[in-house]
Motif scaffolding. Structure first.
Motif, mmCIF file in Angstrom:
data_model
loop_
_atom_site.group_PDB
_atom_site.id
_atom_site.type_symbol
_atom_site.label_atom_id
_atom_site.label_comp_id
_atom_site.label_asym_id
_atom_site.label_seq_id
_atom_site.Cartn_x
_atom_site.Cartn_y
_atom_site.Cartn_z
ATOM 1 N N LEU A 135 0.850 -1.111 -0.057
ATOM 2 C CA LEU A 135 0.163 0.157 0.068
ATOM 3 C C LEU A 135 0.686 1.206 -0.089
ATOM 4 O O LEU A 135 0.457 2.344 -0.894
ATOM 5 C CB LEU A 135 -0.693 0.130 1.067
ATOM 6 C CG LEU A 135 -2.117 -0.910 1.137
ATOM 7 C CD1 LEU A 135 -2.778 -1.056 2.534
ATOM 8 C CD2 LEU A 135 -3.267 -0.538 0.176
ATOM 9 N N LEU A 136 1.786 1.144 0.803
ATOM 10 C CA LEU A 136 2.621 2.352 0.744
ATOM 11 C C LEU A 136 3.510 2.622 -0.356
ATOM 12 O O LEU A 136 3.533 3.890 -0.824
ATOM 13 C CB LEU A 136 3.769 2.191 2.014
ATOM 14 C CG LEU A 136 3.254 2.408 3.488
ATOM 15 C CD1 LEU A 136 4.319 1.942 4.392
ATOM 16 C CD2 LEU A 136 2.903 3.849 3.750
ATOM 17 N N LYS A 137 3.953 1.762 -1.104
ATOM 18 C CA LYS A 137 4.465 1.719 -2.315
ATOM 19 C C LYS A 137 3.463 2.262 -3.354
ATOM 20 O O LYS A 137 3.713 3.147 -4.110
ATOM 21 C CB LYS A 137 5.091 0.255 -2.793
ATOM 22 C CG LYS A 137 5.741 0.295 -4.059
ATOM 23 C CD LYS A 137 4.754 -0.264 -5.276
ATOM 24 C CE LYS A 137 4.631 -1.853 -4.801
ATOM 25 N NZ LYS A 137 3.670 -2.456 -5.595
ATOM 26 N N ASP A 138 2.216 1.719 -3.429
ATOM 27 C CA ASP A 138 1.457 1.966 -4.427
ATOM 28 C C ASP A 138 0.792 3.382 -4.280
ATOM 29 O O ASP A 138 0.705 4.307 -5.183
ATOM 30 C CB ASP A 138 0.300 0.904 -4.404
ATOM 31 C CG ASP A 138 0.449 -0.402 -4.783
ATOM 32 O OD1 ASP A 138 1.563 -0.506 -5.462
ATOM 33 O OD2 ASP A 138 -0.416 -1.248 -4.753
ATOM 34 N N ALA A 179 8.625 3.047 6.087
ATOM 35 C CA ALA A 179 8.390 4.236 5.800
ATOM 36 C C ALA A 179 9.829 4.945 5.215
ATOM 37 O O ALA A 179 9.878 5.769 4.001
ATOM 38 C CB ALA A 179 8.338 5.492 6.917
ATOM 39 N N LYS A 180 11.032 4.443 5.741
ATOM 40 C CA LYS A 180 12.366 4.811 5.325
ATOM 41 C C LYS A 180 12.531 4.399 3.858
ATOM 42 O O LYS A 180 13.159 5.199 2.973
ATOM 43 C CB LYS A 180 13.439 4.427 6.312
ATOM 44 C CG LYS A 180 14.774 4.801 6.088
ATOM 45 C CD LYS A 180 15.669 4.306 7.096
ATOM 46 C CE LYS A 180 16.923 3.620 6.450
ATOM 47 N NZ LYS A 180 17.104 2.304 6.607
ATOM 48 N N VAL A 195 8.146 12.250 -1.290
ATOM 49 C CA VAL A 195 7.206 11.678 -0.442
ATOM 50 C C VAL A 195 7.714 11.897 0.962
ATOM 51 O O VAL A 195 8.804 11.539 1.294
ATOM 52 C CB VAL A 195 6.663 10.263 -0.989
ATOM 53 C CG1 VAL A 195 7.831 9.177 -0.706
ATOM 54 C CG2 VAL A 195 5.399 9.640 -0.057
ATOM 55 N N ASP A 196 6.628 12.004 1.697
ATOM 56 C CA ASP A 196 6.919 12.130 3.219
ATOM 57 C C ASP A 196 6.158 10.997 3.899
ATOM 58 O O ASP A 196 4.846 11.269 3.969
ATOM 59 C CB ASP A 196 6.521 13.508 3.590
ATOM 60 C CG ASP A 196 6.824 13.836 4.972
ATOM 61 O OD1 ASP A 196 7.800 13.091 5.620
ATOM 62 O OD2 ASP A 196 6.353 14.351 5.837
ATOM 63 N N ILE A 197 6.650 10.171 4.533
ATOM 64 C CA ILE A 197 6.017 9.333 5.306
ATOM 65 C C ILE A 197 6.463 9.309 6.820
ATOM 66 O O ILE A 197 7.505 9.058 7.427
ATOM 67 C CB ILE A 197 6.174 7.674 4.559
ATOM 68 C CG1 ILE A 197 5.949 7.590 3.324
ATOM 69 C CG2 ILE A 197 5.381 6.839 5.629
ATOM 70 C CD1 ILE A 197 6.354 6.387 2.783
ATOM 71 N N ILE A 198 5.304 9.431 7.684
ATOM 72 C CA ILE A 198 5.703 9.425 9.127
ATOM 73 C C ILE A 198 5.102 8.193 9.682
ATOM 74 O O ILE A 198 4.110 7.565 9.687
ATOM 75 C CB ILE A 198 4.749 10.579 9.766
ATOM 76 C CG1 ILE A 198 5.080 12.040 9.267
ATOM 77 C CG2 ILE A 198 5.341 10.579 11.404
ATOM 78 C CD1 ILE A 198 4.456 13.109 9.637
ATOM 79 N N VAL A 203 2.148 5.937 8.589
ATOM 80 C CA VAL A 203 1.803 4.452 8.631
ATOM 81 C C VAL A 203 1.879 4.120 10.157
ATOM 82 O O VAL A 203 2.724 4.651 10.909
ATOM 83 C CB VAL A 203 2.722 3.673 7.902
ATOM 84 C CG1 VAL A 203 4.201 4.104 8.147
ATOM 85 C CG2 VAL A 203 2.405 2.399 7.987
ATOM 86 N N ILE A 204 0.947 3.307 10.654
ATOM 87 C CA ILE A 204 1.115 2.888 12.118
ATOM 88 C C ILE A 204 1.146 1.303 12.002
ATOM 89 O O ILE A 204 0.367 0.647 11.493
ATOM 90 C CB ILE A 204 -0.154 3.365 12.687
ATOM 91 C CG1 ILE A 204 0.009 2.865 14.112
ATOM 92 C CG2 ILE A 204 -1.334 3.129 12.265
ATOM 93 C CD1 ILE A 204 -1.056 3.832 15.225
#
Lengths: 183, 447
Positions: free
Chosen positions: B55-58, B100-101, B110-113, B69-70
């Motif tokens: 999902l994160l990649k997509d 995330a990293k 892209v910024d992922i926390i 993301v949790i």
């Protein structure tokens, strides 16, 4: 779909007004259904219920059964109930806290009652389970044994079974196993 | 306005920069939309496992910039075959952090926390901050929790129509081996998770006496060691499925049991599978389901096309089969339904309120028990609880509800008239009259 224009506005709003409502406790659908079950309990005089964590924790409670007939008449048996947040999708976890000489309850307190495991259905309720547990004491069943020895004695020699039960409830040994007094 | 320049995702531009016929009414094609998605849309991905990695990649590749993301888990060796963002040296590190990293390294801008914690540990406000919540979970409990949080933000107007701005949409993916589902949940519009919880098959549970007396399969032997033998030997010590020593112990006991009854097939991995209820995960199923979820997310945010309505099932066991089913809301759903609106005076006592429920034409609930945010205000039974809550009857409901001018409470009782009474659990939307313009601070001091 999301209205992006509104999303933009909301962003701005949030930035200006950061203090939201105080955090509130979430009540799961399971808790609500349990609230219904508990408020509709209709127990016979032989069964009692208590809530060790007070009136607002219904997810953990104890049930006391005092059979008024059968082999176990006069005994007091304590059961603990643990309810999952996705109740009634999942059956309650029930343990017998009183050590008992019983064909369907083992010495660790595991209970062999079909509606607690393989036959649980969401339409059943806490009331059904308590009646089921009560039934185990009036009609112990040697065909679904958890305590193998007790089941064999019940099947082969009901008189001996009766005296074993009496001895265990009065506080004493049956074979190598000691049972604390529960009458 | 932003000038139209080709983005690095040409295919995405075909969806976002051109008008279409099956777009949502609010859809406005153009570079502005593309930029707004980057700038303003915030998406939470719940779970950084098999589905979460995909999902994160997509989502990152679909033009979303602000992702969070949790996940509460750490990476295990057995994850590496499909959770492709993780490497061997990551084992033991939090999934959320590493996922995330890795995506940020590969997708510029892209910024992922990451949030390495339990979903219950976050305050409710945390979840309100996102435009869409995308679920890549493997448990009913976690889905049910997020669903109740998202539906908790939903407000209805006086005509029981959901207030648009309070809707928190979710996109939920799930896989089990070769099967999977993707669904869109728009609280108040499409069925919520709780409306259709019956879709989940009950877990297989073996009778304890079968385990104790007549085991027939390897799984019976494993469950015997796990459920019965463990307690016999470790009285009082809880079994921890994530502790390898515990798992090894259960495995070796299961082997002994299997030998005793001449049952083949007990292995360590089967033991893990049975005890933790693991079904082998198939990487391609995760990829297919995640792709569907990411696309639905993009459609919902942009309006570039109609969204899935509302539940897609995928089955790759024999050949390939997919189907979309339109499930319907449970209008009386305790979680997403509007509930019955009641306008009350602040002076009404709990006792009067309970009487009122009996006479209310939409409710007709006799002998009601009342619960509010986990506090049991009044219980009709059992006697022990009735006694503990009886003193509340003469207190005003307003006070019992902490002087909050508008909130949801629940009532249980016997509904209907005459012979046809049946037990009923209802959601009520209580609004106290005459409090307009009065702030919380004022009320705390006065009244």
């Amino acid at each position: 779909m999301i209205n992006l224009f509104k999303v933009k506005e909301k962003r701005k709003e949030l930035a200006e007004n950061a203090n939201g409502r105080p955090p509130v406790k979430k009540q799961s659908a399971g808790e609500l259904r349990l609230h219904k079950d508990i408020s509709e309990l209709n127990l016979p005089k032989t069964c009692g219920i208590s809530f060790p964590n007070g009136k607002d924790d219904l997810m953990n409670f104890e049930v006391t059964i005092r059979p008024d007939e059968g082999y176990y008449m006069g005994g007091t048996f304590l059961f603990s109930f643990q309810i999952s947040p996705i109740y009634p999708h999942e059956a309650p976890k029930v343990k017998c806290k009183t050590k008992v000489y019983h064909p369907n309850i083992d010495l660790e307190g595991n209970v062999c009652l079909n509606i607690l495991r393989e036959d649980w259905k969401p339409v059943l309720s806490i009331n059904t389970i308590i009646y089921g547990l009560f039934h185990l004491f009036t009609e112990p069943n040697h065909e679904d044994p958890l305590n193998h020895d007790a089941a064999a004695v019940l099947r082969d020699n009901p008189k001996l079974f009766e005296s074993n039960v009496r001895r265990a409830m009065a506080g004493g040994y049956v074979g190598q196993t000691f049972f604390p007094r529960c009458v | 306005m932003v000038s139209i320049e080709p983005s690095r995702s040409r295919d995405l531009d075909k969806l976002l920069l051109r008008p279409g016929n099956i777009v949502a009414p609010t859809f406005e094609a153009g570079a502005q939309l593309r930029e707004d998605i980057k700038e303003y849309v915030r998406i939470l991905v719940v779970g950084a496992g098999g589905l979460g990695c995909e999902l994160l990649k997509d989502l990152a590749l679909s033009g979303f910039r602000n992702l969070e993301v949790i996940d509460m888990d750490r990476i295990e060796v057995t994850n590496l075959n499909r959770q492709f963002l993780f490497r061997h040296e990551d084992v033991g590190n939090p999934k959320a952090d590493v996922a995330a990293k890795r995506v940020m390294e590969r997708v510029s801008g892209v910024d992922i926390i990451p949030h390495f914690c339990r979903i219950e540990d976050k305050p409710l406000d945390f979840y309100n901050d996102f435009n869409i919540i995308v679920l890549g979970l493997d448990s009913i409990e976690a889905r049910s929790y997020i669903n109740s949080v998202a539906c908790g933000f939903l407000e209805y107007d006086a005509d029981d129509n959901p207030r648009q701005e309070t809707i928190k949409p979710m996109v939920d993916g799930g896989t089990e081996g070769f099967k999977g589902h993707a669904r869109v949940i728009v609280p108040g519009v499409t069925p919520c998770f709780e409306c259709t919880i019956w879709l989940f098959p009950p877990q297989v549970k073996f009778p304890l006496c079968t385990l104790a007396e007549t085991p027939r399969t390897a799984a019976h032997c494993i469950e015997y060691a796990h459920l019965i033998k463990w307690n016999e030997v470790h009285s009082g010590k809880a079994f921890d499925p994530d502790n390898p020593d515990h798992m090894q112990w259960v495995y070796s006991e299961a082997v002994k049991r299997a030998e005793l009854f001449g049952i083949p097939g007990v292995t360590y991995s089967l033991t893990q599978g049975v005890v933790k209820n693991i079904i082998p995960a198939i990487a391609s199923t995760n990829a297919i389901i995640s792709a569907a979820c990411a696309l639905e997310t993009l459609k919902m945010v942009s309006g570039c096309s109609k969204t899935l309505s509302n539940y897609l099932t995928y089955n790759g066991v024999e050949g390939l089969h997919t189907k979309v089913t339109e499930f319907v809301k449970d209008k009386d759903c305790l979680v997403c339904g509007p509930g019955v609106l009641l306008e009350l005076d602040t002076s009404i006592t709990l006792k009067k309120f309970i009487d009122l429920l009996e006479d209310h034409p939409k409710l007709l609930i006799a002998k009601a028990s009342i619960t509010y945010r986990g506090k049991n205000l009044y219980m009709q039974a059992p006697p022990v609880l009735e006694e503990m809550t009886r003193s509340n009857l003469d207190i005003t409901l307003f006070e019992l509800m902490d002087k909050i001018p508008e909130d949801t409470i629940h009532a249980t009782g016997l509904a209907g008239k005459g012979e046809t009474k049946q037990s009923s659990l209802r959601k009520l939307r209580v609004v106290f009259k005459g409090l307009d313009g009065v702030t919380d601070v004022d009320m705390a001091g006065g009244a």
